[in-house]
Design a protein around this motif. Structure first.
Motif, PDB file in Angstrom:
ATOM      1  N   ASN A  87      21.443  10.077  10.339  1.00  0.00           N
ATOM      2  CA  ASN A  87      22.830   9.753  10.691  1.00  0.00           C
ATOM      3  C   ASN A  87      22.888   8.645  11.733  1.00  0.00           C
ATOM      4  OD1 ASN A  87      23.857  11.666   8.927  1.00  0.00           O
ATOM      5  ND2 ASN A  87      23.918  13.287  10.477  1.00  0.00           N
ATOM      6  N   ARG A  88      21.965   8.665  12.687  1.00  0.00           N
ATOM      7  CA  ARG A  88      21.925   7.611  13.705  1.00  0.00           C
ATOM      8  C   ARG A  88      21.626   6.253  13.075  1.00  0.00           C
ATOM      9  NH1 ARG A  88      19.204  11.536  16.868  1.00  0.00           N
ATOM     10  NH2 ARG A  88      17.180  10.551  16.427  1.00  0.00           N
ATOM     11  N   ILE A  89      20.709   6.273  12.110  1.00  0.00           N
ATOM     12  CA  ILE A  89      20.365   5.028  11.420  1.00  0.00           C
ATOM     13  C   ILE A  89      21.566   4.479  10.664  1.00  0.00           C
ATOM     14  CG2 ILE A  89      18.971   4.054   9.555  1.00  0.00           C
ATOM     15  CD1 ILE A  89      16.724   5.931  10.387  1.00  0.00           C
ATOM     16  N   LYS A  90      22.315   5.391   9.992  1.00  0.00           N
ATOM     17  CA  LYS A  90      23.499   4.965   9.244  1.00  0.00           C
ATOM     18  C   LYS A  90      24.549   4.387  10.191  1.00  0.00           C
ATOM     19  CE  LYS A  90      22.957   8.251   5.437  1.00  0.00           C
ATOM     20  NZ  LYS A  90      23.540   9.447   4.761  1.00  0.00           N
ATOM     21  N   GLU A  91      24.696   5.012  11.379  1.00  0.00           N
ATOM     22  CA  GLU A  91      25.666   4.529  12.353  1.00  0.00           C
ATOM     23  C   GLU A  91      25.275   3.147  12.861  1.00  0.00           C
ATOM     24  OE1 GLU A  91      29.156   4.611  14.318  1.00  0.00           O
ATOM     25  OE2 GLU A  91      28.396   6.135  12.918  1.00  0.00           O
ATOM     26  N   LEU A  92      23.968   2.962  13.104  1.00  0.00           N
ATOM     27  CA  LEU A  92      23.497   1.655  13.555  1.00  0.00           C
ATOM     28  C   LEU A  92      23.740   0.592  12.493  1.00  0.00           C
ATOM     29  CD1 LEU A  92      20.130   2.634  15.292  1.00  0.00           C
ATOM     30  CD2 LEU A  92      22.151   1.649  16.395  1.00  0.00           C
ATOM     31  N   GLU A  93      23.513   0.954  11.231  1.00  0.00           N
ATOM     32  CA  GLU A  93      23.736   0.007  10.136  1.00  0.00           C
ATOM     33  C   GLU A  93      25.205  -0.405  10.073  1.00  0.00           C
ATOM     34  OE1 GLU A  93      22.255   2.139   6.780  1.00  0.00           O
ATOM     35  OE2 GLU A  93      20.173   1.469   7.073  1.00  0.00           O
ATOM     36  N   LYS A  94      26.104   0.568  10.316  1.00  0.00           N
ATOM     37  CA  LYS A  94      27.532   0.259  10.306  1.00  0.00           C
ATOM     38  C   LYS A  94      27.882  -0.706  11.438  1.00  0.00           C
ATOM     39  CE  LYS A  94      29.121   4.612   8.260  1.00  0.00           C
ATOM     40  NZ  LYS A  94      29.923   5.849   8.500  1.00  0.00           N
ATOM     41  N   ASN A  95      27.296  -0.450  12.615  1.00  0.00           N
ATOM     42  CA  ASN A  95      27.564  -1.330  13.758  1.00  0.00           C
ATOM     43  C   ASN A  95      27.048  -2.742  13.512  1.00  0.00           C
ATOM     44  OD1 ASN A  95      28.758   0.767  15.161  1.00  0.00           O
ATOM     45  ND2 ASN A  95      26.860   1.359  16.209  1.00  0.00           N
ATOM     46  N   VAL A  96      25.863  -2.826  12.888  1.00  0.00           N
ATOM     47  CA  VAL A  96      25.312  -4.141  12.567  1.00  0.00           C
ATOM     48  C   VAL A  96      26.209  -4.862  11.590  1.00  0.00           C
ATOM     49  CG1 VAL A  96      23.410  -5.336  11.435  1.00  0.00           C
ATOM     50  CG2 VAL A  96      22.927  -3.501  13.058  1.00  0.00           C
ATOM     51  N   GLU A  97      26.733  -4.131  10.598  1.00  0.00           N
ATOM     52  CA  GLU A  97      27.608  -4.730   9.597  1.00  0.00           C
ATOM     53  C   GLU A  97      28.898  -5.233  10.240  1.00  0.00           C
ATOM     54  OE1 GLU A  97      28.531  -6.239   6.008  1.00  0.00           O
ATOM     55  OE2 GLU A  97      26.650  -5.267   6.587  1.00  0.00           O
ATOM     56  N   LYS A  98      29.433  -4.442  11.186  1.00  0.00           N
ATOM     57  CA  LYS A  98      30.648  -4.879  11.892  1.00  0.00           C
ATOM     58  C   LYS A  98      30.381  -6.150  12.687  1.00  0.00           C
ATOM     59  CE  LYS A  98      32.703  -0.277  12.429  1.00  0.00           C
ATOM     60  NZ  LYS A  98      33.111   0.769  13.406  1.00  0.00           N
ATOM     61  N   PHE A  99      29.205  -6.231  13.298  1.00  0.00           N
ATOM     62  CA  PHE A  99      28.842  -7.399  14.098  1.00  0.00           C
ATOM     63  C   PHE A  99      28.758  -8.649  13.242  1.00  0.00           C
ATOM     64  CE2 PHE A  99      25.587 -10.196  15.908  1.00  0.00           C
ATOM     65  CZ  PHE A  99      26.134 -10.437  17.156  1.00  0.00           C
ATOM     66  N   ARG A 100      28.222  -8.425  12.012  1.00  0.00           N
ATOM     67  CA  ARG A 100      28.037  -9.577  11.117  1.00  0.00           C
ATOM     68  C   ARG A 100      29.363 -10.046  10.515  1.00  0.00           C
ATOM     69  NH1 ARG A 100      22.718  -7.571   7.687  1.00  0.00           N
ATOM     70  NH2 ARG A 100      21.173  -8.030   9.288  1.00  0.00           N
ATOM     71  N   THR A 101      30.365  -9.138  10.381  1.00  0.00           N
ATOM     72  CA  THR A 101      31.634  -9.473   9.740  1.00  0.00           C
ATOM     73  C   THR A 101      32.583 -10.123  10.751  1.00  0.00           C
ATOM     74  OG1 THR A 101      31.397  -7.578   8.256  1.00  0.00           O
ATOM     75  CG2 THR A 101      33.589  -8.578   8.452  1.00  0.00           C
ATOM     76  N   PRO A 102      33.019 -11.359  10.506  1.00  0.00           N
ATOM     77  CA  PRO A 102      33.911 -12.049  11.458  1.00  0.00           C
ATOM     78  C   PRO A 102      35.233 -11.306  11.600  1.00  0.00           C
ATOM     79  CG  PRO A 102      33.025 -13.551   9.804  1.00  0.00           C
ATOM     80  CD  PRO A 102      32.719 -12.171   9.350  1.00  0.00           C
ATOM     81  N   ASN A 103      35.790 -11.282  12.802  1.00  0.00           N
ATOM     82  CA  ASN A 103      37.107 -10.672  13.000  1.00  0.00           C
ATOM     83  C   ASN A 103      38.167 -11.503  12.308  1.00  0.00           C
ATOM     84  OD1 ASN A 103      36.103  -8.601  14.603  1.00  0.00           O
ATOM     85  ND2 ASN A 103      36.154  -9.922  16.440  1.00  0.00           N
ATOM     86  N   GLU A 104      39.039 -10.831  11.605  1.00  0.00           N
ATOM     87  CA  GLU A 104      40.095 -11.556  10.895  1.00  0.00           C
ATOM     88  C   GLU A 104      41.292 -11.785  11.833  1.00  0.00           C
ATOM     89  OE1 GLU A 104      41.027  -9.389   7.407  1.00  0.00           O
ATOM     90  OE2 GLU A 104      39.051  -9.708   6.488  1.00  0.00           O
TER      91      GLU A 104
END
Length: 387
Positions: A370-387
């Motif tokens: 679960n921690r790994i999945k949460e980290l992956e989500k955070n990384v994905e958010k970081f990579r996605t530009p704010n609209e």
């Protein structure tokens, strides 16, 4: 490391029956858990090889040539299901100064009467013959026998007086197997055992249990039967069949089964590996190198399972009826039956503790996932530009 291929292997002394097969690897010494381990590598490029992946094997000539570049410490032959070769490994049985074997090793070498060489350490022997192992056991004490999914480091340093070729020696192999590897049987008959009913474990297999890494002297079938009939036997049976139900991933199921096998085998790494390969969970990933030290996924899973197992199978000596066969309505219960009851209760408690430990480990693995999945989500958010 040796200086030149001639010091690594006497190529001319290796039997033609082995040289002609493209089942050769090289090996290097790597330190694992504070001990030197011979790790197979692919002749030519030095990547990690596998005793179950034919694409990582090469010809004898290629292996010798690569070893001669000093990029490897020697050459090795892989045993497969497609050939009839059996390798007998005798450890710590030869005086490197005098060359004299101990009594057991001498008996085995003389009985098998096939190609025999001195091991790279100079303290053991390798006997190569043709035949088929008559049982499931592959190791006991300093004697090991393999016919598939293993490689032997080869030197070509033939023992004087032994054949220069690989011989067909099935009868001799069965004789040596029976004498040195077959499970011992306790034939002692007591007054209690004479009263045992059919199916009772009276006067049965003698069990020796040592600390982690020791032998549980039961046949594989006996061991599996006890594991399946234990208090957590249903879980064992599901995993043994290959079911991953209740687990986030197969890796978690692999770990759970290995923890159970660690308990029942007394932490015997080689036997855990052999049994896991018979289970429904076995897959190609088991033999893939996943770690920088050359460890395979299977090796590391076994290592972690043993380190996380605090209790190992340690049965008392059963003399008389098993607790399950005692008539609860009987007015008189013999001392042997009482002893069996206490033993069974003791084993049940150990199984309960082991089951709790496995559940605890599964929870930790789930939390990690679960921690790994949460980290992956955070990384994905970081990579996605704010609209």
């Amino acid at each position: 490391m040796s200086e030149g291929c001639e010091t690594l292997v006497d190529a001319d002394a290796i039997p033609e029956g082995l040289r002609s097969r493209e089942q050769w690897v090289c090996w290097r010494v790597k330190e694992r858990d504070g001990k030197d381990t011979k790790v197979p590598v692919i002749p030519g490029d030095g990547d990690f090889a596998s005793a179950t992946d034919a694409e990582t094997w090469r010809s004898f000539g290629t292996a010798v040539q690569y070893a001669g570049t000093r990029e490897a410490d020697g050459v090795g032959f892989v045993f497969t299901e497609e050939d009839s070769f059996v390798g007998v490994d005798l450890d710590d049985c030869r005086d490197p100064d005098t060359g004299l074997p101990d009594e057991d090793a001498q008996d085995i070498v003389v009985t098998l009467e096939s190609f025999t060489e001195v091991s790279p350490s100079g303290t053991g022997f390798h006997v190569i013959l043709q035949g088929e192992l008559p049982g499931d056991r592959s190791r006991k004490g300093s004697v090991e026998m393999y016919e598939t999914a293993r490689f032997f480091t080869m030197t070509g340093d033939r023992v004087e007086g032994t054949p220069a070729t690989v011989k067909q020696r099935q009868d001799a192999l069965e004789e040596v197997y029976e004498a040195y590897l077959a499970p011992e049987t306790d034939t002692t008959t007591s007054s209690e055992s004479t009263n045992a009913s059919p199916g009772d474990d009276a006067g049965g297999s003698k069990t020796e249990v040592t600390e982690s890494g020791g032998d549980v002297d039961l046949s594989d079938e006996e061991l599996l039967e006890r594991a399946q009939n234990a208090s957590n036997g249903e879980k064992f049976e599901r995993l043994w069949r290959g079911s991953t139900a209740g687990y986030e991933s197969q890796s978690e199921a692999d770990m759970a089964l290995c923890c159970l096998l660690a308990f029942w085998t007394g932490g015997d790494r080689a036997r855990m590996d052999e049994l896991f390969r018979r289970s429904g969970l076995i897959r190609e990933k088991w033999d893939e190198v996943h770690y920088a030290d050359g460890s395979t996924y299977g090796e590391k899973t076994i290592e972690r399972a043993i380190s996380s197992t605090s209790e190992f199978y340690e049965p008392d000596s059963y003399t008389g009826m098993e607790a399950s066969t005692v008539d609860s309505g009987s007015a008189e219960v013999t001392d042997s039956n009482s002893q069996a009851g206490r033993s069974d209760a003791h084993l049940a408690e150990r199984n309960r503790l082991l089951s709790e430990r496995i559940d605890e480990l599964e929870t930790k693995l789930e939390e990690k996932e679960n921690r790994i999945k949460e980290l992956e989500k955070n990384v994905e958010k970081f990579r996605t530009p704010n609209e």
